[in-house]
Design a protein around this motif. Structure first.
Motif, PDB file in Angstrom:
ATOM      1  N   GLN A   1      -2.838 -25.843 -74.566  1.00 61.90           N
ATOM      2  CA  GLN A   1      -3.086 -26.720 -73.821  1.00 61.90           C
ATOM      3  C   GLN A   1      -1.509 -27.096 -73.193  1.00 61.90           C
ATOM      4  O   GLN A   1      -0.622 -27.060 -74.110  1.00 61.90           O
ATOM      5  CB  GLN A   1      -3.442 -27.986 -74.350  1.00 61.90           C
ATOM      6  N   HIS A   3       1.025 -29.752 -71.068  1.00 59.47           N
ATOM      7  CA  HIS A   3       1.162 -30.985 -70.478  1.00 59.47           C
ATOM      8  C   HIS A   3       2.350 -31.163 -69.599  1.00 59.47           C
ATOM      9  O   HIS A   3       3.423 -30.634 -70.255  1.00 59.47           O
ATOM     10  CB  HIS A   3       1.411 -32.111 -71.967  1.00 59.47           C
ATOM     11  N   ASP A 101      -0.828 -19.965 -69.612  1.00 59.31           N
ATOM     12  CA  ASP A 101      -0.987 -20.474 -70.931  1.00 59.31           C
ATOM     13  C   ASP A 101      -1.588 -19.727 -71.933  1.00 59.31           C
ATOM     14  O   ASP A 101      -1.988 -19.831 -72.993  1.00 59.31           O
ATOM     15  CB  ASP A 101      -1.722 -21.663 -70.898  1.00 59.31           C
TER      16      ASP A 101
END
Length: 120
Positions: A1, A3, A101
Motif C-alpha cells: 500500500q 500513501h 509497488d
C-alpha cells in the motif's frame, strides 16, 4: 500500500510565493516520475509540473518560469515552489507520483490534495 500526502496549501496574496510538499510512504519499489497536478471544481485535472527518472522536465504553459518542481529521492518527497502567484492559480493541488509497488505495474498514486487560494 502506498500513501501520498500533500501539504503546504493555504491563502496567498497575488504575487506571493508558496511551497507545497508531497510525501509518499509505504511499499515503494521504484519511482518513475513525480508530478504535480491541479484541479478547479468542475474542471479537468491538469498537469502543473512533471519530472521523470530519466531527467525529463515538463511544466504547464501557464506556470513555466514561475513554478519549480524538485524532489528528494531518499525521502520520496516532492516539492512545488510557486512564485508570482496569480488568482487563476487557485485550485486543489495534487501530487501524483508514478510508482511501482511490486504488484506488477506502474501506477499513479493520489493524495487528498491541498487547497491553494490566491486572493487579496
Amino acid at each position: 500500500q502506498v500513501h501520498v500526502v500533500e501539504s503546504g496549501g493555504g491563502l496567498v496574496q497575488p504575487g506571493g510565493s508558496q511551497i507545497l510538499s508531497c510525501a509518499a510512504t509505504g511499499r515503494i519499489v521504484a519511482v518513475n516520475a513525480v508530478a504535480w497536478y491541479r484541479q478547479v471544481r468542475g474542471n479537468r485535472r491538469e498537469i502543473v509540473a512533471r519530472f521523470t527518472k530519466k531527467g525529463q522536465l515538463l511544466y504547464g504553459e501557464s506556470v513555466e518560469g514561475r513554478f519549480t518542481i524538485s524532489g528528494d529521492n531518499v525521502e520520496n518527497t516532492t516539492y512545488l515552489q510557486m512564485s508570482s502567484l496569480k488568482p487563476e492559480a487557485s485550485a486543489v493541488y495534487y501530487c501524483g507520483p508514478d510508482i511501482h509497488d511490486g504488484s506488477g505495474s506502474w501506477q499513479i498514486f493520489w493524495g487528498q490534495g491541498t487547497q491553494v487560494t490566491v486572493a487579496s
